[in-house]
Each structure stands twice: as structure tokens, then as C-alpha cells.
Design a protein around this motif. Structure first.
Motif, PDB file in Angstrom:
ATOM      1  N   PRO A 185       0.797  -1.237   0.000  1.00 14.78           N
ATOM      2  CA  PRO A 185       0.000   0.000   0.000  1.00 14.78           C
ATOM      3  C   PRO A 185       0.824   1.281   0.000  1.00 14.78           C
ATOM      4  CG  PRO A 185      -0.001  -0.989   2.184  1.00 14.78           C
ATOM      5  CD  PRO A 185       0.680  -1.969   1.279  1.00 14.78           C
ATOM      6  N   SER A 186       2.094   1.189   0.358  1.00 15.39           N
ATOM      7  CA  SER A 186       2.931   2.391   0.357  1.00 15.39           C
ATOM      8  C   SER A 186       3.146   2.883  -1.074  1.00 15.39           C
ATOM      9  CB  SER A 186       4.292   2.106   0.992  1.00 15.39           C
ATOM     10  OG  SER A 186       4.152   1.594   2.295  1.00 15.39           O
ATOM     11  N   ALA A 187       3.097   4.183  -1.261  1.00 18.29           N
ATOM     12  CA  ALA A 187       3.371   4.765  -2.581  1.00 18.29           C
ATOM     13  C   ALA A 187       4.883   4.829  -2.776  1.00 18.29           C
ATOM     14  CB  ALA A 187       2.757   6.155  -2.686  1.00 18.29           C
ATOM     15  N   ILE A 188       5.417   3.914  -3.571  1.00 19.84           N
ATOM     16  CA  ILE A 188       6.871   3.822  -3.724  1.00 19.84           C
ATOM     17  C   ILE A 188       7.321   4.029  -5.170  1.00 19.84           C
ATOM     18  CG2 ILE A 188       7.308   2.462  -1.655  1.00 19.84           C
ATOM     19  CD1 ILE A 188       7.182  -0.070  -3.320  1.00 19.84           C
ATOM     20  N   TYR A 189       6.408   4.521  -5.994  1.00 21.58           N
ATOM     21  CA  TYR A 189       6.735   4.847  -7.385  1.00 21.58           C
ATOM     22  C   TYR A 189       6.108   6.198  -7.689  1.00 21.58           C
ATOM     23  CZ  TYR A 189       7.446   4.161 -12.433  1.00 21.58           C
ATOM     24  OH  TYR A 189       7.867   4.287 -13.747  1.00 21.58           O
TER      25      TYR A 189
END
Length: 312
Positions: A185-189
């Protein structure tokens, strides 16, 4: 080797250095990856910037004779040695935690595919707060770049070459191939939105209908309702953009679209209201006759709209 990151580049000199550094400066010590940069014969100094990273043995660089994005990605796959494959566009960026997070999830869960959330950034690097990219097919996003793929599920997949929107269908095929899936769920892009990007610049509906090539393979493979709904949503989005931007739309385009929808039973699929609403607003903005707009609300919906044609 754990990760192969495939980075195709074409005339992105304003952004490519940030893209490359976002990989090389990942948090922690990550030597267990390779960055494959495939330049598609850029003419704006991109290739010279790419070559400035030749000092780093984790970077492998190649240059093609302007064969397009699909060909560049296919070439990258042919050279990749990693067990997991990632894609990065030349004007996008990885979050500095991306490899660390993926490494942790792979170590504990060993998935065939990981889907991670992402955020938009503008040309100045400002990040939009909205998050995109969920685990379901309907909201995972059809682009290839917010996913990490176990190499084995890509063995029968290639990107179509010489067309626009070459990655439509690729990620869905991979999703269907995957037995195990995890969602981060983390925004990593960070995906950069540019006024001159392919999805935003003015073109023709004929160009946009390249999306049907990727959708054809998916709809031939399965007629699941969720897949049909995703396909219809993509078609409506492109029709919306074409109408809203007053792009060239001719009868051949509409005939092709009608035949495609009839072949795959899409006229019986009810589009979701947000997608339908976008097309309605675009029609009104473009000055279409009100009857054409009302047709979208009728039982035939897209079928009726296409058969009537675009009346300006």
C-alpha cells in the motif's frame, strides 16, 4: 541476482538523471540488482547523460535504432538476469525505499507478483497526494511500471512493437499468470505527468485505438466480467479524451471500435458511472448534439453512441 530494473529512454534529458539516481541511491546497500538502460536513439542529449553513469558496474546500457518503447522493453527482458523484473520509465522515479520494501515482502511471502501504490509528480517534482494502484484487476492500473514480476510469469509475454500504448494488457496477462500476489500500500513509485506525454498530447482516435491490440489478447484469453469492465473503461477513457480534445475521429475508427465491442460482448457490459460521466461531459464540451449525449444513458449506451457516429 534478485532484481532487474528495465529503464527505456527516449528524449527525456530533463528527467533521466533523476530516474537513474532514484535506483542507484536506494536506501541500504543493494548490490543485488542490475539497472538495464535501453536508449531508443534519443536526439536531445539523453544518451550522453546515460553514458555518464558507466562508472557503476550495476548499470548496463544499450542503444537501439529507434524501434519504439515496446521493442526497448523486450530487449531489456532478453538481457535481464534477475529473478524479479521491474520497469521504470525514463521520466519517472523510484521512492528511495522501493527495493528495501520489495526485498522484505519477497523474503517473507515469495509472491509471483507484487503491485505497489504510486503517486503522480509534475514536471517540477511536486507530488500529488492521491494514491493509485490497488490489488484488484479493476484498480491495479494497467501500466507495467507499478509492479514487480517474478521472471517465470513473464516467460510467454512480450510487448507489442511499433504501436502506442504498448503495455495495455501486459500487466493483466501477468496478473492472470500469477498464482500468488501481494499488494504494497505504500506509494513507492512516482509517475511524472507531462503536457507532452502520450496520454495527454493531442492525437487522433485512430492512434488511441492501439489500446485494442493489448485488449484483444486479454479478452481472447478470458471473458470474465471484471476483465470486460476494465476493457470497456479503458475504451471509454480514450473515447473521452478524443472527444474532449476535438481530435480527428472518422467513421472507420467508429466501425473498428464497434466491431471490437461486438466481437467481445462489451455492449452488454454496463460501464461504471464515473467513466460514463467523463464521456458525457466531454461530449457536451465538444458541442455534440444533446441526443448523442442522451444516448449514452440509454440501454444501448456505447453501442448506440458508436452507431450514431460523432456529430459536431
Amino acid at each position: 541476482m534478485k532484481f532487474s530494473i528495465i529503464l527505456p529512454t527516449y528524449n527525456v534529458s530533463a528527467y533521466v538523471k533523476k530516474a537513474i539516481l532514484s535506483v542507484l541511491e536506494q536506501q541500504g546497500t543493494y548490490g543485488d540488482f542490475e539497472l538495464l538502460i535501453i536508449d531508443d536513439e534519443s536526439t536531445d542529449g539523453t544518451w550522453e547523460l546515460v553514458k555518464s553513469f558507466s562508472y557503476d558496474n550495476r548499470v548496463k546500457m544499450y542503444r537501439l535504432s529507434h524501434r519504439g518503447l515496446g521493442a526497448a522493453r523486450n530487449f531489456g527482458i532478453s538481457k535481464a538476469k534477475g529473478n524479479y523484473i521491474l520497469y521504470l520509465d525514463g521520466d519517472d522515479e523510484f521512492d528511495s525505499r522501493l527495493l528495501s520494501i520489495l526485498q522484505s515482502r519477497i523474503s517473507t511471502e515469495s509472491p509471483d507478483m507484487l503491485i505497489f501504490s504510486w503517486q503522480r509528480i509534475d514536471i517540477n517534482g511536486a507530488v500529488d497526494s492521491s494514491l493509485y494502484g490497488g490489488p484488484a484487476i479493476s484498480d491495479m492500473w494497467t501500466a507495467c511500471w507499478n509492479k514487480c514480476y517474478k521472471r517465470s510469469i513473464l516467460s510467454n509475454l512480450v510487448f507489442p512493437e511499433g504501436i502506442n500504448y504498448e503495455d495495455v494488457g501486459y500487466a493483466i496477462h501477468a496478473r492472470l499468470n500469477a498464482i500468488s500476489l501481494v499488494h504494497e500500500p505504500s506509494a513507492i513509485y512516482y509517475h511524472r505527468t507531462r503536457p507532452d506525454g502520450i496520454s495527454r498530447r493531442r492525437q487522433t482516435l485512430s492512434n488511441r485505438l492501439d489500446v485494442l491490440i493489448g485488449l484483444e489478447g486479454i479478452l481472447t484469453r478470458t471473458n470474465e466480467l471484471e476483465i470486460q469492465q476494465v476493457a470497456l473503461k479503458i475504451i471509454l477513457q480514450h473515447l473521452n479524451r478524443s472527444v474532449y480534445r476535438r481530435e480527428m475521429i472518422n467513421n472507420n475508427d467508429l466501425t473498428r471500435l464497434q466491431m471490437f465491442c461486438e466481437k467481445h460482448g462489451l455492449f452488454s457490459v454496463k460501464p461504471d458511472e464515473p467513466s460514463l460521466g467523463m464521456v458525457n461531459r466531454a461530449c457536451l464540451t465538444a458541442g455534440l448534439k444533446i441526443k448523442s449525449v442522451r444516448a449514452l444513458h440509454a440501454g444501448l449506451r456505447l453501442k448506440h453512441y458508436i452507431k450514431r457516429g460523432i456529430r459536431r
